[in-house]
Design a protein around this motif. Structure first.
Motif, PDB file in Angstrom:
ATOM      1  N   ARG A 287      12.748   6.558  -5.278  1.00  0.00           N
ATOM      2  CA  ARG A 287      11.477   6.907  -4.631  1.00  0.00           C
ATOM      3  C   ARG A 287      11.214   8.403  -4.598  1.00  0.00           C
ATOM      4  NH1 ARG A 287       8.710   2.811  -2.245  1.00  0.00           N
ATOM      5  NH2 ARG A 287       9.805   0.856  -2.503  1.00  0.00           N
ATOM      6  N   GLN A 288      12.226   9.183  -4.894  1.00  0.00           N
ATOM      7  CA  GLN A 288      12.029  10.636  -4.954  1.00  0.00           C
ATOM      8  C   GLN A 288      11.837  11.117  -6.391  1.00  0.00           C
ATOM      9  OE1 GLN A 288      11.419  12.204  -2.372  1.00  0.00           O
ATOM     10  NE2 GLN A 288      12.097  10.714  -0.864  1.00  0.00           N
ATOM     11  N   LEU A 310       5.947   1.431  -8.546  1.00  0.00           N
ATOM     12  CA  LEU A 310       6.247   2.553  -7.642  1.00  0.00           C
ATOM     13  C   LEU A 310       5.159   3.631  -7.680  1.00  0.00           C
ATOM     14  CD1 LEU A 310      10.092   2.991  -8.182  1.00  0.00           C
ATOM     15  CD2 LEU A 310       8.965   2.268  -6.082  1.00  0.00           C
ATOM     16  N   THR A 312       2.971   4.262  -5.687  1.00  0.00           N
ATOM     17  CA  THR A 312       2.658   4.843  -4.378  1.00  0.00           C
ATOM     18  C   THR A 312       3.285   6.213  -4.182  1.00  0.00           C
ATOM     19  OG1 THR A 312       4.378   3.343  -3.657  1.00  0.00           O
ATOM     20  CG2 THR A 312       2.142   2.806  -3.024  1.00  0.00           C
ATOM     21  N   ILE A 317      -2.344   7.965  -5.288  1.00  0.00           N
ATOM     22  CA  ILE A 317      -2.279   7.242  -4.027  1.00  0.00           C
ATOM     23  C   ILE A 317      -1.810   8.154  -2.898  1.00  0.00           C
ATOM     24  CG2 ILE A 317      -1.121   5.373  -2.775  1.00  0.00           C
ATOM     25  CD1 ILE A 317      -1.162   3.748  -5.307  1.00  0.00           C
ATOM     26  N   ARG A 318      -0.759   8.913  -3.167  1.00  0.00           N
ATOM     27  CA  ARG A 318      -0.137   9.640  -2.074  1.00  0.00           C
ATOM     28  C   ARG A 318      -0.704  11.040  -1.878  1.00  0.00           C
ATOM     29  NH1 ARG A 318       6.271   8.899  -1.053  1.00  0.00           N
ATOM     30  NH2 ARG A 318       6.177   8.920   1.198  1.00  0.00           N
TER      31      ARG A 318
ATOM     32  N   TYR B  40       8.280  -0.226   2.260  1.00  0.00           N
ATOM     33  CA  TYR B  40       9.237   0.875   2.278  1.00  0.00           C
ATOM     34  C   TYR B  40       9.007   1.751   3.501  1.00  0.00           C
ATOM     35  CZ  TYR B  40      11.774   5.057   0.783  1.00  0.00           C
ATOM     36  OH  TYR B  40      12.628   6.116   0.726  1.00  0.00           O
ATOM     37  N   GLU B  42      10.345   5.396   5.269  1.00  0.00           N
ATOM     38  CA  GLU B  42      11.140   6.615   5.152  1.00  0.00           C
ATOM     39  C   GLU B  42      11.304   7.187   6.549  1.00  0.00           C
ATOM     40  OE1 GLU B  42       9.998   9.131   1.701  1.00  0.00           O
ATOM     41  OE2 GLU B  42      10.122  10.721   3.196  1.00  0.00           O
ATOM     42  N   GLU B  60       5.108   2.796   3.634  1.00  0.00           N
ATOM     43  CA  GLU B  60       4.479   2.481   2.365  1.00  0.00           C
ATOM     44  C   GLU B  60       4.228   0.978   2.321  1.00  0.00           C
ATOM     45  OE1 GLU B  60       6.390   4.283  -1.064  1.00  0.00           O
ATOM     46  OE2 GLU B  60       5.897   2.490  -2.203  1.00  0.00           O
ATOM     47  N   SER B  61       2.986   0.614   2.067  1.00  0.00           N
ATOM     48  CA  SER B  61       2.666  -0.803   1.922  1.00  0.00           C
ATOM     49  C   SER B  61       2.263  -1.047   0.482  1.00  0.00           C
ATOM     50  CB  SER B  61       1.523  -1.187   2.849  1.00  0.00           C
ATOM     51  OG  SER B  61       0.318  -0.625   2.372  1.00  0.00           O
ATOM     52  N   LYS B  63      -0.484  -1.448  -0.679  1.00  0.00           N
ATOM     53  CA  LYS B  63      -1.748  -0.828  -1.076  1.00  0.00           C
ATOM     54  C   LYS B  63      -1.938   0.613  -0.621  1.00  0.00           C
ATOM     55  CE  LYS B  63      -4.222  -2.780   2.867  1.00  0.00           C
ATOM     56  NZ  LYS B  63      -5.249  -3.675   3.352  1.00  0.00           N
ATOM     57  N   ALA B  64      -1.065   1.120   0.234  1.00  0.00           N
ATOM     58  CA  ALA B  64      -1.283   2.479   0.734  1.00  0.00           C
ATOM     59  C   ALA B  64       0.017   3.118   1.193  1.00  0.00           C
ATOM     60  CB  ALA B  64      -2.275   2.444   1.892  1.00  0.00           C
ATOM     61  N   VAL B  65      -0.061   4.432   1.363  1.00  0.00           N
ATOM     62  CA  VAL B  65       1.060   5.170   1.924  1.00  0.00           C
ATOM     63  C   VAL B  65       0.535   5.945   3.114  1.00  0.00           C
ATOM     64  CG1 VAL B  65       2.806   6.909   1.517  1.00  0.00           C
ATOM     65  CG2 VAL B  65       2.086   5.435  -0.334  1.00  0.00           C
TER      66      VAL B  65
END
Lengths: 450, 129
Positions: A287-288, A310, A312, A317-318, B40, B42, B60-61, B63-65
């Motif tokens: 994830r990193q 992955l 996200t 998205i982020r 997820y 964190e 984290e879902s 569809k979104a973070v």
């Protein structure tokens, strides 16, 4: 591929469709003082024979017939024509960001295969769908180590890691507040006692070259152990990944992140590229990891399919919290790489690595026999090595170049104190005859007077 | 949805259960439902310090973070590490087993700025209307 310009009719049809009279009207929203009031200053169009002649004239300026022993981060290997032919298919070449699973199963599967093969070669759990090149991959690896190490702020890096990769990393880290501390080598290898002195709880990662810039391949199991004992990661930089056909894969001696230059795998060295950044890590850090990943899954009807996974972590998205600023990759180069590796196969990969090592060893032995020449470092090498000449390398290379031979890289380019040191690279493209010729040309050049 | 009256709430859709100098923090059922299936989580490390409003973790879902903001300043005393293997617990039991962190509060006065359950319910109503 076809490149067809718009005809006058095409243009008029487009203008009619959007209801604009002519091109001037189309650009009316651009203020007059910003618009050029003349034709572009371009040469007249050429006829096909004229163009053909011009391209040949330019091509002949390239010294393509010279014999080359150049390596130093870009390694010449034979690229089977099937690679160019298959990777050149319009389905691979023309689409832009082709990642919608509904229409891009071929591209996604090719990237999935690429990731799988690089993961096997490096003995790592996961590989992304590529970075731009080895150097930016290394910078990304340092940023990733910082994300994992959180408050740890220092990266230790061997001064034998490619100098240009270090420069790129330095530039990238400049605005992050991280410190990049260089650990000097001893006899071409990482100086363990210097490393242990510098290793503390503030170290996020240790970066090593494998092979390093002197072509040396050393065992880093002890370094990985020391790093992990202190909670730091080990980043292994592989400028010539073909070496992994012969030497232990980094994942087997404790690497946490492996970055490499994929140019060796099915790409041409023309103009030093295009390059391909290999980037692999362990599952626990996935994830990193920067960049995109193609994954295999099943659809609603249970059929196998491929999708980006992955996502996200990524910018779309982020946003500003994304793991990385990388928003593209080298998809076409990664596809070429996958085709190349699948053509070689596991056995072919090992064989080619052995062939490189054997040719280089042959050259190393012959060169070392020349009066006044010695092998600079007593250490195992792959397809590249350093010799020390009895006179400045620049002078020697200059004479060789005038004689249609690139004898290697003068190391003072990166290590100013190494005035007489020559970095020689020998791949499967260098025949025995070429190596013999290098030796023959060097002998008179290195004789006492001069 | 039911917001228990034994705790406080923040406008970032977190609940805060006070127990002496330590508070337990999680996201509200409303937040969990908005995010959808959480895949997820964190979490911070023990001993890390956060000022009120700083990001302490990420949800984290599919569809979104979303960032999680510290509702109160302090030091991380405990984290719910079981969430790393079963993040779905937040969807199943946001106000109970789905707790995320425990904070040793550095400035108890900040607690006064938080909402009670009625005020939070009103806040959610306003947000959704």
């Amino acid at each position: 591929m076809r490149y067809l310009p718009h005809t006058k009719d095409d243009i008029q049809q487009m203008l009619d469709t959007i209801g604009v009279k002519n091109l001037d009207d189309l650009f009316a929203s651009i203020p007059g003082e910003l618009r050029a009031k003349r034709e572009l200053d371009l040469p007249h169009a050429l006829t096909e024979p004229q163009l053909d002649r011009e391209m040949r004239r330019l091509a002949f300026k390239n010294n393509v017939c010279a014999t080359s022993f150049l390596g130093g981060g870009a390694y010449r290997h034979y690229v089977p024509s099937a690679v160019t032919e298959l990777a050149g298919r319009a389905e691979f070449v023309t689409p832009y960001t082709p990642y919608q699973p509904e229409v891009s199963q071929g591209t996604l599967q090719a990237l999935f295969e690429y990731q799988s093969m690089i993961s096997r070669i490096t003995a790592m759990d996961v590989t992304n769908a590529s970075n731009y090149d080895g150097a930016t991959g290394m910078a990304e690896a340092c940023l990733m180590a910082k994300r994992i190490g959180r408050k740890r702020n220092t990266v230790l890096i061997c001064d034998t890691v490619h100098p240009e990769w270090r420069e790129v990393t330095q530039t990238t880290l400049k605005s992050t507040g991280m410190n990049l501390v260089e650990i000097p080598h001893a006899g071409g290898r990482l100086n363990r006692s210097n490393l242990n002195e510098a290793l503390n709880d503030n170290v996020a990662a240790i970066v090593v070259g494998y092979p390093n810039t002197f072509g040396i391949v050393e065992d880093f199991a002890d370094v990985a152990q020391a790093a992990h004992d202190k909670g730091a990661l080990v980043i292994v930089c592989v400028p010539e990944p073909l070496a992994l056909g012969l030497f232990e894969a980094p994942g087997n001696f404790g690497a946490d992140i492996v970055v490499g230059e994929g140019l060796s795998f099915g790409l041409h060295t023309t103009y030093g590229g295009p390059t391909l950044g290999l980037f692999s890590t362990q599952q626990k850090f996935v994830r990193q990891m920067p960049g995109r990943v193609a994954g295999r899954t099943t659809d609603a009807d249970g059929r196998e399919g491929y999708v980006l996974t992955l996502s996200t972590r990524e910018q779309h998205i982020r946003r500003e919290k994304a793991t990385s600023n990388i928003c593209s990759n080298q998809a076409l180069c990664a596809t070429s790489c996958a085709i190349y590796l699948s053509l070689l196969g596991k056995e072919g990969f090992t064989k080619l690595a052995r062939l490189n090592a054997a040719r280089a060893q042959y050259a190393k032995n012959l060169l070392a026999k020349i009066d006044g020449v010695k092998v600079a470092f007593d250490a195992p090498t792959f397809n590249e090595f350093v010799i020390e000449l009895p006179k400045p390398t620049d002078d020697v290379l200059h004479v060789l170049a005038n004689d249609m031979m690139y004898g290697g890289i003068a190391l003072n380019r990166w290590y100013p104190e190494m005035k007489n040191h020559l970095l020689v690279c020998v791949t499967e493209l260098n025949t025995k005859e070429e190596i013999d010729m290098l030796v023959e040309k060097l002998i008179p050049l290195l004789c006492k007077e001069g | 949805m039911n917001y228990p009256d034994d705790r406080k709430y923040s406008k970032d859709h977190e609940w805060i259960m006070v127990d002496g100098k330590t508070v337990t923090v999680g996201v509200t059922e409303y937040a969990a439902e908005q995010l959808g299936d959480i895949v997820y989580v964190e979490l911070p490390q023990h001993g890390e310090d956060f000022a009120q409003g700083e990001t302490f973790g990420v949800l984290e879902s599919v569809k979104a973070v979303s960032d999680c903001f510290a509702p109160i300043s302090g030091t991380i005393a405990e984290t719910n590490d079981s969430l790393s293997n079963s993040p779905e617990v937040i969807n199943e039991d946001a106000h109970g087993e789905g707790w995320m962190i425990k904070i040793n509060v550095s400035d108890p006065r900040e607690l006064e700025e938080l909402l009670d359950h009625d005020a939070y319910e009103e806040f959610v109503k306003e947000e959704t209307s």
